[in-house]
Design a protein around this motif. Structure first.
Motif, mmCIF file in Angstrom:
data_model
loop_
_atom_site.group_PDB
_atom_site.id
_atom_site.type_symbol
_atom_site.label_atom_id
_atom_site.label_comp_id
_atom_site.label_asym_id
_atom_site.label_seq_id
_atom_site.Cartn_x
_atom_site.Cartn_y
_atom_site.Cartn_z
ATOM 1 N N PRO A 98 17.495 29.398 -32.346
ATOM 2 C CA PRO A 98 17.808 28.392 -33.357
ATOM 3 C C PRO A 98 16.877 27.186 -33.203
ATOM 4 N N PHE A 99 15.755 27.233 -33.889
ATOM 5 C CA PHE A 99 14.696 26.247 -33.709
ATOM 6 C C PHE A 99 15.122 24.821 -34.009
ATOM 7 N N GLY A 100 15.970 24.634 -34.986
ATOM 8 C CA GLY A 100 16.410 23.287 -35.316
ATOM 9 C C GLY A 100 17.597 22.862 -34.484
ATOM 10 N N LYS A 101 18.591 23.735 -34.411
ATOM 11 C CA LYS A 101 19.835 23.419 -33.699
ATOM 12 C C LYS A 101 19.575 23.067 -32.236
ATOM 13 N N HIS A 102 18.633 23.731 -31.612
ATOM 14 C CA HIS A 102 18.324 23.471 -30.204
ATOM 15 C C HIS A 102 17.189 22.471 -30.018
ATOM 16 N N GLY A 103 16.685 21.910 -31.108
ATOM 17 C CA GLY A 103 15.644 20.889 -30.993
ATOM 18 C C GLY A 103 14.290 21.422 -30.563
ATOM 19 N N ILE A 104 14.047 22.696 -30.764
ATOM 20 C CA ILE A 104 12.743 23.277 -30.421
ATOM 21 C C ILE A 104 11.677 22.690 -31.341
ATOM 22 N N LEU A 105 12.033 22.537 -32.613
ATOM 23 C CA LEU A 105 11.135 21.926 -33.593
ATOM 24 C C LEU A 105 11.774 20.648 -34.129
ATOM 25 N N THR A 106 10.939 19.670 -34.416
ATOM 26 C CA THR A 106 11.432 18.465 -35.071
ATOM 27 C C THR A 106 11.735 18.802 -36.526
ATOM 28 N N SER A 107 12.407 17.920 -37.195
ATOM 29 C CA SER A 107 12.720 18.142 -38.612
ATOM 30 C C SER A 107 11.448 18.286 -39.438
ATOM 31 N N ASP A 108 10.441 17.447 -39.150
ATOM 32 C CA ASP A 108 9.164 17.531 -39.869
ATOM 33 C C ASP A 108 8.452 18.850 -39.585
ATOM 34 N N GLU A 109 8.467 19.287 -38.331
ATOM 35 C CA GLU A 109 7.842 20.563 -37.982
ATOM 36 C C GLU A 109 8.576 21.714 -38.658
ATOM 37 N N LEU A 110 9.884 21.647 -38.661
ATOM 38 C CA LEU A 110 10.685 22.689 -39.301
ATOM 39 C C LEU A 110 10.376 22.768 -40.794
ATOM 40 N N ASP A 111 10.308 21.615 -41.453
ATOM 41 C CA ASP A 111 9.977 21.587 -42.882
ATOM 42 C C ASP A 111 8.588 22.158 -43.140
ATOM 43 N N ALA A 112 7.635 21.819 -42.269
ATOM 44 C CA ALA A 112 6.267 22.322 -42.432
ATOM 45 C C ALA A 112 6.218 23.834 -42.247
ATOM 46 N N VAL A 113 6.943 24.350 -41.258
ATOM 47 C CA VAL A 113 6.990 25.802 -41.026
ATOM 48 C C VAL A 113 7.600 26.503 -42.238
ATOM 49 N N VAL A 114 8.655 25.929 -42.785
ATOM 50 C CA VAL A 114 9.292 26.518 -43.974
ATOM 51 C C VAL A 114 8.294 26.575 -45.123
ATOM 52 N N GLU A 115 7.560 25.487 -45.335
ATOM 53 C CA GLU A 115 6.567 25.472 -46.416
ATOM 54 C C GLU A 115 5.502 26.544 -46.194
ATOM 55 N N TYR A 116 5.056 26.705 -44.957
ATOM 56 C CA TYR A 116 4.056 27.726 -44.663
ATOM 57 C C TYR A 116 4.625 29.136 -44.844
ATOM 58 N N ILE A 117 5.780 29.397 -44.224
ATOM 59 C CA ILE A 117 6.380 30.731 -44.303
ATOM 60 C C ILE A 117 6.638 31.111 -45.751
ATOM 61 N N TYR A 118 6.987 30.131 -46.566
ATOM 62 C CA TYR A 118 7.284 30.400 -47.982
ATOM 63 C C TYR A 118 6.040 30.843 -48.763
ATOM 64 N N THR A 119 4.852 30.589 -48.211
ATOM 65 C CA THR A 119 3.622 31.027 -48.879
ATOM 66 C C THR A 119 3.284 32.479 -48.548
ATOM 67 N N LEU A 120 3.948 33.047 -47.558
ATOM 68 C CA LEU A 120 3.614 34.418 -47.136
ATOM 69 C C LEU A 120 4.252 35.445 -48.052
#
Length: 123
Positions: free
Chosen positions: A101-123
């Motif tokens: 759980p990347f967000g719940k456990h703080g592995i990624l910041t909110s900004d990093e999580l949003d950026a990953v979502v934007e990237y993954i959504y392009t695949l």
């Protein structure tokens, strides 16, 4: 000679004056591309997202095969918020998942999580 106002300064001034500032489409597109690049960097970073260790994706080197290939993501997740939720806390949809759980456990910041979502959504 005066320096041109920066985009942030213009936006701040518009907000102070009670107006709404909308950046030109070319600036918005550039900003979106930057977010997607950041998302890809985080997703491929072995110390951060590390999506590549479990998923085949894009042009990643040495992908894992524990998770499903990240392809046709818009078709699989028509609602981008569901994709974000899946990355934030995949245990919500599947209690037996091996995906962290990347967000719940703080592995990624909110900004990093949003950026990953934007990237993954392009695949």
């Amino acid at each position: 000679m005066r320096k041109p106002a920066t985009l942030a300064a213009v936006a701040s001034l518009a907000a102070l004056l009670g107006g709404v500032f909308v950046a030109p489409q070319s600036v918005q597109a550039e900003a979106a591309e930057d977010v997607i690049k950041k998302g890809k960097a985080v997703a491929m970073d072995r110390r951060k997202g590390n999506c590549i260790s479990c998923h085949m994706m894009d042009d990643g080197v040495s992908p894992g095969n524990l998770g499903p290939p990240l392809v046709a993501m818009k078709a699989r997740f028509p609602d981008k918020e569901k994709l974000r939720s899946q990355i934030y806390d995949p245990e919500t949809a599947n209690a037996n998942t091996r995906m962290p759980p990347f967000g719940k456990h703080g592995i990624l910041t909110s900004d990093e999580l949003d950026a990953v979502v934007e990237y993954i959504y392009t695949l």
